[in-house]
Enzyme design. Structure first.
Site, PDB file in Angstrom:
ATOM      1  CD  GLN A 131      -4.336 -62.771 149.192  1.00  0.00           C
ATOM      2  OE1 GLN A 131      -5.366 -63.442 149.057  1.00  0.00           O
ATOM      3  NE2 GLN A 131      -3.505 -62.556 148.204  1.00  0.00           N
ATOM      4  CB  SER A 134      -8.103 -56.201 147.732  1.00  0.00           C
ATOM      5  OG  SER A 134      -7.740 -57.285 146.929  1.00  0.00           O
ATOM      6  CB  SER A 166     -11.688 -64.418 152.037  1.00  0.00           C
ATOM      7  OG  SER A 166     -11.953 -63.893 150.762  1.00  0.00           O
ATOM      8  CD  GLU A 249      -4.888 -64.887 145.285  1.00  0.00           C
ATOM      9  OE1 GLU A 249      -4.067 -63.948 145.154  1.00  0.00           O
ATOM     10  OE2 GLU A 249      -6.005 -64.761 145.794  1.00  0.00           O
TER      11      GLU A 249
HETATM   12  C1  LIG Z   1     -14.268 -64.420 146.277  1.00  0.00           C
HETATM   13  C2  LIG Z   1     -13.211 -63.381 146.417  1.00  0.00           C
HETATM   14  C3  LIG Z   1     -12.326 -63.466 147.471  1.00  0.00           C
HETATM   15  C4  LIG Z   1     -11.359 -62.477 147.644  1.00  0.00           C
HETATM   16  N1  LIG Z   1     -10.539 -62.566 148.722  1.00  0.00           N
HETATM   17  C5  LIG Z   1      -9.591 -61.625 148.909  1.00  0.00           C
HETATM   18  C6  LIG Z   1      -8.735 -61.689 150.046  1.00  0.00           C
HETATM   19  O1  LIG Z   1      -8.856 -62.581 150.892  1.00  0.00           O
HETATM   20  N2  LIG Z   1      -7.802 -60.745 150.187  1.00  0.00           N
HETATM   21  C7  LIG Z   1      -7.622 -59.746 149.288  1.00  0.00           C
HETATM   22  O2  LIG Z   1      -6.715 -58.930 149.465  1.00  0.00           O
HETATM   23  N3  LIG Z   1      -8.447 -59.627 148.204  1.00  0.00           N
HETATM   24  C8  LIG Z   1      -9.415 -60.548 148.002  1.00  0.00           C
HETATM   25  N4  LIG Z   1     -10.268 -60.451 146.926  1.00  0.00           N
HETATM   26  C9  LIG Z   1     -10.188 -59.255 146.082  1.00  0.00           C
HETATM   27  C10 LIG Z   1      -9.627 -59.498 144.710  1.00  0.00           C
HETATM   28  O3  LIG Z   1      -8.238 -59.712 144.763  1.00  0.00           O
HETATM   29  C11 LIG Z   1      -9.972 -58.251 143.873  1.00  0.00           C
HETATM   30  O4  LIG Z   1     -11.377 -58.195 143.792  1.00  0.00           O
HETATM   31  C12 LIG Z   1      -9.375 -58.324 142.492  1.00  0.00           C
HETATM   32  O5  LIG Z   1      -7.988 -58.163 142.562  1.00  0.00           O
HETATM   33  C13 LIG Z   1      -9.958 -57.232 141.573  1.00  0.00           C
HETATM   34  O6  LIG Z   1      -9.806 -55.990 142.175  1.00  0.00           O
HETATM   35  P1  LIG Z   1     -11.032 -54.982 142.361  1.00  0.00           P
HETATM   36  O7  LIG Z   1     -12.179 -55.736 142.932  1.00  0.00           O
HETATM   37  O8  LIG Z   1     -10.518 -53.790 143.073  1.00  0.00           O
HETATM   38  O9  LIG Z   1     -11.465 -54.586 140.888  1.00  0.00           O
HETATM   39  P2  LIG Z   1     -10.710 -53.549 139.945  1.00  0.00           P
HETATM   40  O10 LIG Z   1      -9.259 -53.864 139.898  1.00  0.00           O
HETATM   41  O11 LIG Z   1     -11.120 -52.178 140.318  1.00  0.00           O
HETATM   42  O12 LIG Z   1     -11.348 -53.921 138.545  1.00  0.00           O
HETATM   43  C14 LIG Z   1     -12.688 -53.524 138.162  1.00  0.00           C
HETATM   44  C15 LIG Z   1     -12.921 -54.002 136.750  1.00  0.00           C
HETATM   45  O13 LIG Z   1     -11.971 -53.378 135.852  1.00  0.00           O
HETATM   46  C16 LIG Z   1     -11.240 -54.358 135.154  1.00  0.00           C
HETATM   47  N5  LIG Z   1      -9.846 -53.918 135.000  1.00  0.00           N
HETATM   48  C17 LIG Z   1      -9.017 -53.457 135.980  1.00  0.00           C
HETATM   49  N6  LIG Z   1      -7.797 -53.184 135.460  1.00  0.00           N
HETATM   50  C18 LIG Z   1      -7.849 -53.495 134.164  1.00  0.00           C
HETATM   51  C19 LIG Z   1      -6.899 -53.442 133.084  1.00  0.00           C
HETATM   52  N7  LIG Z   1      -5.646 -53.029 133.298  1.00  0.00           N
HETATM   53  N8  LIG Z   1      -7.300 -53.834 131.871  1.00  0.00           N
HETATM   54  C20 LIG Z   1      -8.571 -54.278 131.652  1.00  0.00           C
HETATM   55  N9  LIG Z   1      -9.529 -54.340 132.618  1.00  0.00           N
HETATM   56  C21 LIG Z   1      -9.162 -53.967 133.850  1.00  0.00           C
HETATM   57  C22 LIG Z   1     -11.301 -55.611 136.026  1.00  0.00           C
HETATM   58  O14 LIG Z   1     -11.098 -56.780 135.262  1.00  0.00           O
HETATM   59  C23 LIG Z   1     -12.703 -55.522 136.589  1.00  0.00           C
HETATM   60  O15 LIG Z   1     -13.637 -56.016 135.669  1.00  0.00           O
HETATM   61  C24 LIG Z   1     -11.254 -61.407 146.721  1.00  0.00           C
HETATM   62  C25 LIG Z   1     -12.136 -61.317 145.653  1.00  0.00           C
HETATM   63  C26 LIG Z   1     -13.127 -62.296 145.502  1.00  0.00           C
HETATM   64  C27 LIG Z   1     -14.082 -62.165 144.363  1.00  0.00           C
END
Ligand SMILES: Cc1cc2nc3c(=O)[nH]c(=O)nc-3n(C[C@H](O)[C@H](O)[C@H](O)COP(=O)(O)OP(=O)(O)OC[C@H]3O[C@@H](n4cnc5c(N)ncnc54)[C@H](O)[C@@H]3O)c2cc1C
Length: 391
Positions: A131, A134, A166, A249
């Site tokens: 997928q 991100s 992933s 999802e």
């Molecule tokens: C095990 C695992 C597998 C994954 N696999 C995939 C994959 O296969 N493909 C893929 O595309 N992605 C994948 N991801 C990514 C996942 O979708 C993102 O990590 C997730 O959407 C959060 O985005 P970010 O890491 O950019 O954090 P951010 O969005 O930058 O957030 C950082 C922090 O800010 C907080 N935050 C952000 N916006 C707000 C808001 N509006 N209000 C309050 N708090 C907020 C969040 O809760 C978090 O604590 C995976 C993640 C994990 C952990």
């Protein structure tokens, strides 16, 4: 709400149980878990197991019959998940993106040619998917996606970077959200593409997680060519398609099944470690057991609502928030029970249960991030369920 199974549902449960018990791979089915393999080995095994499920008629069994599924109701899916965990069948997460996300998205939005090309190979495990949503600056705010796809003639040229992808190293195909119109507001101007992972211009770099294992990857696209007929839905309207993927999802209706099984294993751990007489441990075990039961009831309530209304509502956020936070508390309890042995990492000599709980404790953090972080779930509950004003 009715929590008991009627005769037909009970027959179904029995059918699932009997098939699983008769077909479990060697080493599965007991409380003693198989040793964790390396990612490549686990993926090979997951593909093999997927094929076996397919041959038994259980692969993608929530899909409509015309696409090779069984058209299972939400309740049947819940019964399947409960039975699956109860008998100790192998987790399906390693192959999950295809059957869980890509298949349902293509069934809703794909062309006839795309369905004919991809759906069966997803079910059989012949083709594995990842997928590509991100990016470094587009996670919770996915619409901020910057990866560009420029349509020239009948070919998209894709350039940019995805992260946290992933299984990318093992995947044959990727669902990709890319920006096709840079002038449009951010939710517009996105397009949903199916990308062959063997295309020239794709570079994959593994990212090691805090567990020490590298499931994640960074994926770089440098002028990667994607034929126009691998676009899903309309040009610039990929957001609608991505929402369908995300709904699947986030919409898993039986996350409690695994936790209920793991709670039993934590109770067993406490007994083996002789912690039954420890008042503090008993309190914690009882509390966590109650929370596991609440999680089970929330899942049944979710499925009951889904059956009545036909669509997963924002209430699904309660379930996601509750189970993912409970998952962390459960694993924390397991390592607390181990006392000083909790300091031994997985595979270290003398580690209890091979250090399995230490690994799971670290891994449990993941569920509070993927499929919508806990903060995002709280926002949804505040705004869409409780009707509170935006902060
Ligand atoms: C095990 C695992 C597998 C994954 N696999 C995939 C994959 O296969 N493909 C893929 O595309 N992605 C994948 N991801 C990514 C996942 O979708 C993102 O990590 C997730 O959407 C959060 O985005 P970010 O890491 O950019 O954090 P951010 O969005 O930058 O957030 C950082 C922090 O800010 C907080 N935050 C952000 N916006 C707000 C808001 N509006 N209000 C309050 N708090 C907020 C969040 O809760 C978090 O604590 C995976 C993640 C994990 C952990």
């Amino acid at each position: 709400m009715e929590y008991r199974l009627n005769q037909t549902e009970e027959r179904f449960r029995r059918e699932v149980h009997d098939w699983l018990v008769a077909n479990l791979p060697e080493g599965w089915g007991s409380e003693a878990r198989k040793a964790e393999g390396d990612p490549a080995g686990k993926v090979r095994f997951a593909r093999w197991w997927q094929r076996r499920l397919f041959d038994g008629g259980w692969a993608g069994f929530s899909w409509p019959r015309e696409y090779g599924g069984r058209g299972a109701t939400p309740l049947e899916q819940l019964i399947f998940a409960e039975e699956y965990t109860r008998v100790g069948a192998p987790p399906m997460i390693d192959i999950g993106v295809g059957p869980g996300l890509v298949g349902p998205t293509l069934i809703h939005h794909g062309t006839a040619a795309q369905k004919a090309r991809f759906l069966r190979k997803i079910l059989t495990g012949e083709e594995m998917w990842c997928q590509g949503f991100s990016e470094p600056n587009a996670g919770s705010d996915l619409a901020n996606c910057r990866t560009r796809a420029e349509l020239r003639g009948d070919t998209f040229h894709v350039t940019g970077q995805k992260i946290w992808t992933s299984y990318a190293r093992f995947a044959d195909w990727c669902i990709l959200v890319a920006r096709t119109d840079v002038q449009a507001p951010k939710h517009k101007g996105l397009t949903f593409l199916l990308v062959d992972m063997t295309s020239p211009g794709i570079v994959i770099r593994p990212l090691v997680e805090m567990t020490g294992v590298a499931w994640f990857n960074e994926v770089f696209f440098d002028d990667v060519r994607v034929p126009h007929d691998l676009m899903v839905g309309q040009l610039h309207e990929g957001w609608t398609i991505a929402i369908t993927t995300l709904a699947h999802e986030r919409g898993g209706s039986a996350p409690h099944a695994r936790l209920v099984g793991e709670m039993r294993e934590v109770l067993d751990l406490a007994r083996r470690l002789g912690r039954g007489g420890d008042g503090n441990a008993r309190q914690r075990l009882a509390q966590t057991w109650l929370e596991t039961e609440i999680c089970r009831l929330l899942a049944w309530q979710f499925v009951s609502d889904l059956t009545r209304t036909g669509a997963p509502g924002p209430q699904g956020s309660y379930l996601k928030l509750f189970w993912s936070e409970l998952d962390m508390r459960l694993k924390e309890l397991a390592i607390e029970l181990e006392g000083p042995y909790a300091m031994l990492e997985r595979g270290a000599p003398g580690a209890i249960d091979g250090g399995r709980w230490q690994y799971e404790y670290l891994w449990s953090r993941a569920a509070s991030i993927y499929a919508g972080t806990s903060e995002i779930q709280r926002n949804i509950i505040a705004q869409r369920v409780l009707g509170l004003p935006r902060g």
